[in-house]
Design a protein around this motif. Structure first.
Motif, mmCIF file in Angstrom:
data_model
loop_
_atom_site.group_PDB
_atom_site.id
_atom_site.type_symbol
_atom_site.label_atom_id
_atom_site.label_comp_id
_atom_site.label_asym_id
_atom_site.label_seq_id
_atom_site.Cartn_x
_atom_site.Cartn_y
_atom_site.Cartn_z
ATOM 1 N N GLU A 2 0.826 -1.199 0.000
ATOM 2 C CA GLU A 2 0.000 0.000 0.000
ATOM 3 C C GLU A 2 0.868 1.259 0.000
ATOM 4 N N GLN A 3 1.824 1.310 0.905
ATOM 5 C CA GLN A 3 2.648 2.507 1.037
ATOM 6 C C GLN A 3 3.537 2.727 -0.181
ATOM 7 N N TRP A 4 4.007 1.652 -0.803
ATOM 8 C CA TRP A 4 4.919 1.787 -1.930
ATOM 9 C C TRP A 4 4.207 1.755 -3.280
ATOM 10 N N GLY A 5 2.913 1.460 -3.292
ATOM 11 C CA GLY A 5 2.142 1.519 -4.523
ATOM 12 C C GLY A 5 2.229 0.294 -5.417
ATOM 13 N N PHE A 6 2.691 -0.824 -4.904
ATOM 14 C CA PHE A 6 2.734 -2.043 -5.711
ATOM 15 C C PHE A 6 1.426 -2.814 -5.548
ATOM 16 N N SER A 7 1.023 -3.492 -6.603
ATOM 17 C CA SER A 7 -0.202 -4.297 -6.556
ATOM 18 C C SER A 7 0.099 -5.684 -5.985
ATOM 19 N N LYS A 8 -0.963 -6.401 -5.657
ATOM 20 C CA LYS A 8 -0.793 -7.781 -5.184
ATOM 21 C C LYS A 8 -0.174 -8.630 -6.281
ATOM 22 N N GLN A 9 -0.544 -8.348 -7.524
ATOM 23 C CA GLN A 9 0.029 -9.075 -8.661
ATOM 24 C C GLN A 9 1.543 -8.868 -8.732
ATOM 25 N N GLN A 10 1.987 -7.647 -8.517
ATOM 26 C CA GLN A 10 3.421 -7.366 -8.557
ATOM 27 C C GLN A 10 4.142 -8.078 -7.415
ATOM 28 N N TYR A 11 3.561 -8.074 -6.223
ATOM 29 C CA TYR A 11 4.176 -8.800 -5.106
ATOM 30 C C TYR A 11 4.201 -10.295 -5.380
ATOM 31 N N GLY A 12 3.139 -10.809 -5.985
ATOM 32 C CA GLY A 12 3.115 -12.223 -6.356
ATOM 33 C C GLY A 12 4.217 -12.566 -7.350
ATOM 34 N N THR A 13 4.446 -11.675 -8.294
ATOM 35 C CA THR A 13 5.521 -11.870 -9.272
ATOM 36 C C THR A 13 6.878 -11.879 -8.575
ATOM 37 N N MET A 14 7.053 -10.974 -7.613
ATOM 38 C CA MET A 14 8.322 -10.925 -6.880
ATOM 39 C C MET A 14 8.588 -12.233 -6.146
ATOM 40 N N VAL A 15 7.554 -12.770 -5.521
ATOM 41 C CA VAL A 15 7.704 -14.035 -4.794
ATOM 42 C C VAL A 15 7.976 -15.176 -5.772
ATOM 43 N N ALA A 16 7.275 -15.165 -6.898
ATOM 44 C CA ALA A 16 7.457 -16.234 -7.895
ATOM 45 C C ALA A 16 8.873 -16.241 -8.462
ATOM 46 N N ILE A 17 9.460 -15.068 -8.615
ATOM 47 C CA ILE A 17 10.824 -14.991 -9.133
ATOM 48 C C ILE A 17 11.813 -15.581 -8.125
ATOM 49 N N GLY A 18 11.612 -15.291 -6.851
ATOM 50 C CA GLY A 18 12.561 -15.733 -5.829
ATOM 51 C C GLY A 18 12.419 -17.167 -5.382
ATOM 52 N N SER A 19 11.229 -17.738 -5.492
ATOM 53 C CA SER A 19 10.986 -19.087 -4.958
ATOM 54 C C SER A 19 11.912 -20.167 -5.506
ATOM 55 N N PRO A 20 12.170 -20.225 -6.812
ATOM 56 C CA PRO A 20 13.087 -21.275 -7.301
ATOM 57 C C PRO A 20 14.488 -21.174 -6.696
ATOM 58 N N PHE A 21 14.957 -19.939 -6.439
ATOM 59 C CA PHE A 21 16.272 -19.772 -5.817
ATOM 60 C C PHE A 21 16.282 -20.405 -4.424
ATOM 61 N N LEU A 22 15.178 -20.242 -3.696
ATOM 62 C CA LEU A 22 15.111 -20.809 -2.350
ATOM 63 C C LEU A 22 15.097 -22.326 -2.394
ATOM 64 N N ILE A 23 14.221 -22.859 -3.216
ATOM 65 C CA ILE A 23 14.034 -24.308 -3.249
ATOM 66 C C ILE A 23 15.266 -25.028 -3.793
ATOM 67 N N PHE A 24 15.794 -24.521 -4.898
ATOM 68 C CA PHE A 24 16.871 -25.244 -5.579
ATOM 69 C C PHE A 24 18.270 -24.740 -5.239
#
Length: 158
Positions: free
Chosen positions: A1-23
């Motif tokens: 909310e404070q930074w103006g990002f949408s839930k979709q953008q946050y979801g994209t950020m998490v999706a990008i990072g998840s493979p790095f965590l798992i693998f």
């Protein structure tokens, strides 16, 4: 909310990072657990819990243009943050086996569950109270400054 990002953008950020965590970071934690002092890794993780929110707060307040971090920063910082946390969690989980006899596992995990529950209550409710008090009463703002939550997290970690 404070930074103006949408839930979709946050979801994209998490999706990008998840493979790095798992693998990447989960295997790294397992590797380090067998080759480095688990107690040392636990200490590093504890330090990270204090330093990380302070660095994030400082970056947003002092360096981010307009106090809004870029999506690239959030992705990279999120991967680093989650990577350190995941690596330390995986590497220190076997630490329990080094210090606690098998006959005490039930008591240990009961205590850990209790402590985790109390911590969740303190963090989730306390951060909201802290941001409200810090924003409105202490700083006199008409809106909430959610970045104050980073200071609360650092204080809880201490």
């Amino acid at each position: 909310e404070q930074w103006g990002f949408s839930k979709q953008q946050y979801g994209t950020m998490v999706a990008i990072g998840s493979p790095f965590l798992i693998f990447g970071f989960v295997p790294l934690g397992g590797y380090l657990s067998d080759r480095v002092s688990r107690l040392f890794i636990l200490k590093l993780g504890a330090c990270w819990m204090v330093v990380h929110p302070l660095l994030t707060f400082a970056y947003v307040k002092l360096l981010a243009p307009g106090g809004i971090p870029s999506m690239t920063f959030l992705v990279v910082w999120g991967v680093i943050t989650a990577g350190v946390g995941t690596t330390c969690a995986v590497a220190t989980a076997p630490l329990v086996l080094d210090y606690v006899p098998r006959s005490q596992f039930g008591t240990l995990f009961s205590g850990l569950g209790f402590a985790r529950g109390v911590a969740v209550i303190l963090i989730n409710n306390g951060i909201g109270f802290w941001v409200t008090v810090g924003s409105t009463w202490m700083l006199g703002l008409t809106t909430y400054d959610y970045t104050l939550g980073y200071l609360y997290l650092a204080g809880v970690a201490v």
